[in-house]
Design an enzyme around this catalytic site. Structure first.
Site, PDB file in Angstrom:
ATOM      1  N   ASP A   1       0.840  -1.192   0.000  1.00 38.77           N
ATOM      2  CA  ASP A   1       0.000   0.000   0.000  1.00 38.77           C
ATOM      3  C   ASP A   1       0.881   1.251   0.000  1.00 38.77           C
ATOM      4  O   ASP A   1       1.856   1.341   0.752  1.00 38.77           O
ATOM      5  CB  ASP A   1      -0.891  -0.027   1.243  1.00 38.77           C
ATOM      6  CG  ASP A   1      -1.785   1.185   1.356  1.00 38.77           C
ATOM      7  OD1 ASP A   1      -2.677   1.333   0.505  1.00 38.77           O
ATOM      8  OD2 ASP A   1      -1.589   1.981   2.288  1.00 38.77           O
TER       9      ASP A   1
ATOM     10  N   GLU B   1       1.699  -0.468  -5.014  1.00 40.38           N
ATOM     11  CA  GLU B   1       0.770   0.601  -5.342  1.00 40.38           C
ATOM     12  C   GLU B   1       1.665   1.828  -5.532  1.00 40.38           C
ATOM     13  O   GLU B   1       2.151   2.393  -4.548  1.00 40.38           O
ATOM     14  CB  GLU B   1      -0.235   0.829  -4.220  1.00 40.38           C
ATOM     15  CG  GLU B   1      -1.239   1.912  -4.577  1.00 40.38           C
ATOM     16  CD  GLU B   1      -2.188   2.250  -3.435  1.00 40.38           C
ATOM     17  OE1 GLU B   1      -3.349   2.595  -3.724  1.00 40.38           O
ATOM     18  OE2 GLU B   1      -1.762   2.188  -2.271  1.00 40.38           O
TER      19      GLU B   1
END
Length: 703
Positions: free
Chosen positions: A343, A379
């Site tokens: 993330d 990401e």
């Protein structure tokens, strides 16, 4: 209580035959106490008298699995200097392998008194804290083999443990929403049916629910609020929270592996649940605030925030980096997972201020003999300056390709002048990944994910409808590149419903047949809706759970057919980029590996690529020289392929290319609403056909 000196390594609580070794890093501590809790909450404090290189440690004989514990760290409390030690605050071990209990957001959890941020609060927080749990790491992994599926054969399914299983009718009620439910035979059978080879689980590291959400009757459903990087989230356990969650997670992994499905974890190392300077003191803040967090250099009371959550984990500090690497290795070696999706990965590259792919974190991953060998997915952005880094991660990494998402959405909703970039994304995004030794599989292609509309909502809503979140629909993305087919939201209009059904099939077929690695958001193949809510981070409710009893079975069958087509034809999953040569051909010269043709069957010209109105085209993929295997496992040369696209609002007449491309073609996929028995029909070279508006046709060269 009898204690022995113990060892500084490994960090955390390590069960041994005679007891348990405890080790905690803190560079600022003046004294550390291990706090042991019995079943009725009675606390026994054990001083850690040994310290080596800022690692405090003790061995306590007789401590067995299931023991609850925490720490109290004595030291300076001076927030202006970045120091926040307070022994009144019970602290969770950053290396805890399991946790029990929940945080109730009592005043005592905070280092200051509400209403006076500059005060010091000395209320004891122990009775309001979650605790670490000593675990027995023994587990019967006999027979477990990691599937080891190469990227070009991978189909990822992004899923939420609870959202995927909470309403599944075949899963026993007591198991729904848990790791055991994910491993249930009916869930696994569905994943196998639609061709999934890897399940990417949204955060399962122990996370905390925000008090602001709880006050609204909501919760941190997605789980991007980590407090324990080694502990599987206890709320997803059906068997208890005194270590049972660890065995249950392992059992889930073993079952998925047995079914040939890899397990990828969505991990959140960029920040923690302690928030900004007004957040609670739960773990890292009280143990070594400046060691674990990036502080504002000219005002150490405050935290750098590249994540939009209030704090940023300090990847400049060797012990913070060690914690991340130890966590990753633990999940690979002890929990047997197959990869990670990071993330806001750009934050981990901010060793100084700018995003730097040569930062220490990436060097550590590169040289690590364990972590470097699993799937690593970034990401590739954060909220800091220069944070959008799609295409800029190191060669061994793959990336969520946000440009694929945006371009494919724009093309199918009929935006002008998108055909050129659409062709780039379909071919694997060579413009982003061809340099520095990367291949098409560096692109994790997706149209939808947990953050945003579901696929059904993408074709049903022009605007977000987030009223249930309690923020007057101000939250969530406003520019969704969606198109509702002419009516906002639910409708009985058959014509609109037909368009929406085609569009869902168009998106799925484009996703699954593009070069790169496809990722399906859970429930998209079932026609799942969130009623237009594009930000369900707080919706642990029927808004965000999959309604299996309302599944679009036709869409499930379509998805399964297209993933099967992808698996059978390596032309759709090449390991090298197309070169497109020769761009122009003389008579008798070989066909290029890829060629784009207009609806008239002739190669597209520069004017075609530049024209705003071009919304229909054919992609020719040359299967010659691409080796695959037939149904019996025999090696065969793959077939040539035609992909016909019509994103315009009207039907378009197409002419198939001449016989040098193939003498005849067989229809493999048609996203228009036609009877299934029409698939497999033959079309001759140079034949004419009409492609329905907003539809796609896949043709295979007939053998």
């Amino acid at each position: 209580m009898e204690t022995w000196p113990g060892s500084p390594f490994p960090l955390g609580a390590t069960l041994q035959s005679e007891g348990t070794n405890f080790a905690l890093f803190s560079e600022v501590a003046e004294k550390v106490e291990l706090c042991l809790f019995d079943e009725d909450g009675t606390e026994t404090r054990v001083p850690l008298l040994e310290v080596d290189a800022y690692i405090w440690h003790v061995f306590v004989p007789g401590i067995r699995a299931g023991q609850r514990y925490g720490y109290r760290v004595h030291g300076e409390y001076d927030p202006d200097r970045g120091l926040r030690a307070n022994p009144k605050k019970l602290l969770l071990d950053p290396y805890a392998k399991a946790t029990c209990g929940d945080i109730d957001w009592d005043q005592s959890l905070f280092g200051y008194t509400f209403g006076d941020p500059d005060s010091r609060n000395d209320e004891d927080s122990a009775s309001h804290m979650m605790l670490g749990v000593v675990v027995d790491e023994e587990f019967d992994w006999s027979g477990d083999r990691k599937p080891g599926i190469p990227y070009n054969r991978t189909v990822i399914y992004e899923a939420h443990v609870k959202g995927l299983t909470e309403l599944h009718p075949d899963v026993p009620e007591h198991q729904r929403g848990t790791y055991s439910a994910v491993a249930h035979p009916s869930v696994i059978a569905h994943l196998q049916k639609i061709g999934v080879t890897a399940i990417e689980l949204m955060p399962v590291h122990q996370f905390v629910n925000d008090s602001t959400l709880q006050d609204k009757g909501l919760s941190n459903y997605w789980g991007y609020n980590t407090i324990g990087f080694f502990a599987p989230h206890a709320g997803y356990s059906s068997g208890g929270d005194l270590g049972q969650q660890v065995d249950e997670f392992k059992s889930m992994v073993r079952a998925l592996h047995e079914a040939g499905i890899e397990v990828i974890l969505d991990v959140v190392y960029n920040h923690t649940a302690e928030g900004n300077h007004l957040g609670p003191t739960l773990s890292f803040r009280g143990i070594d605030n400046a060691g674990y967090y990036r502080l504002v250099e000219d005002d150490l009371k405050f935290y750098m925030d590249y994540t939009g959550t209030g704090n940023t984990f300090n990847v400049r500090h060797p012990h913070s980096l060690q914690l991340i690497m130890d966590s990753l290795r633990y999940w690979v070696t002890e929990m047997h997972v197959d990869g990670f999706r990071f993330d806001l990965a750009a934050t981990l590259a901010r060793e100084f201020f700018d995003v730097d792919k040569l930062s220490t974190f990436f060097e550590l991953v590169q040289q690590d003999p364990i972590v470097s060998q699993v799937k690593l997915i970034a990401e590739p952005w954060d909220v800091g300056p220069g944070g959008y880094q799609v295409g800029n991660f190191p060669p061994q990494w793959t990336e969520w390709n946000g440009k694929f998402r945006d371009t494919v959405r724009d093309f199918w909703r009929g935006e002008p002048a998108t055909i050129g970039e659409f062709a780039e994304r379909l071919g694997g995004s060579a413009d982003l990944y061809e340099g520095e030794g990367r291949r098409p599989v560096a692109s994790i292609n997706f149209v939808t994910a947990h953050d945003g509309f579901t696929l059904r909502d993408l074709v049903s809503y022009n605007e977000k409808h987030n009223e249930a979140n309690g923020e007057d629909s101000q939250d969530g993305e406003s520019h969704n590149r969606s198109w509702n087919g002419g009516v906002e939201g639910e409708t009985d209009d058959e014509a609109v419903l037909a368009i929406r059904a085609r569009q869902q099939r168009n998106f799925l077929a484009t996703l699954l047949l593009s070069q790169g690695v496809p990722m399906i958001a859970h429930g998209d193949e079932l026609g799942r809706t969130q009623q237009g809510n594009n930000n369900t981070y707080a919706q642990d409710s029927e808004i965000s759970w999959i309604h299996w009893d309302d599944a679009d079975e036709g869409l499930v069958e379509f998805t399964a057919a297209v993933t099967k087509l992808r698996a059978e034809h390596p032309t759709f999953r090449r390991i090298r980029f197309f070169n497109g040569r020769p761009v122009t051909r003389g008579a008798g010269e070989p066909l290029p590996d890829i060629e784009w043709l207009g609806p008239d069957g002739a190669p597209m010209t520069d004017d075609d690529w530049d024209a705003d109105f071009v919304k229909a085209a054919t992609a020719f993929l040359n299967g010659q020289g691409i080796r695959g295997r037939d149904a019996r496992g025999r090696r065969v040369t793959d077939a040539n392929v035609l992909l016909l696209f019509n994103a315009s609002e009207v039907d378009v007449n197409f002419t198939l290319p001449p016989s040098e491309y193939a003498e005849s073609w067989t229809v493999a996929v048609d996203t228009a609403d036609i009877p299934a028995e029409n698939l497999g029909r033959k079309l001759d070279a140079s034949a004419g056909l009409t492609l329905t508006s907003r539809s796609m046709l896949v043709l295979l060269a007939a053998s």
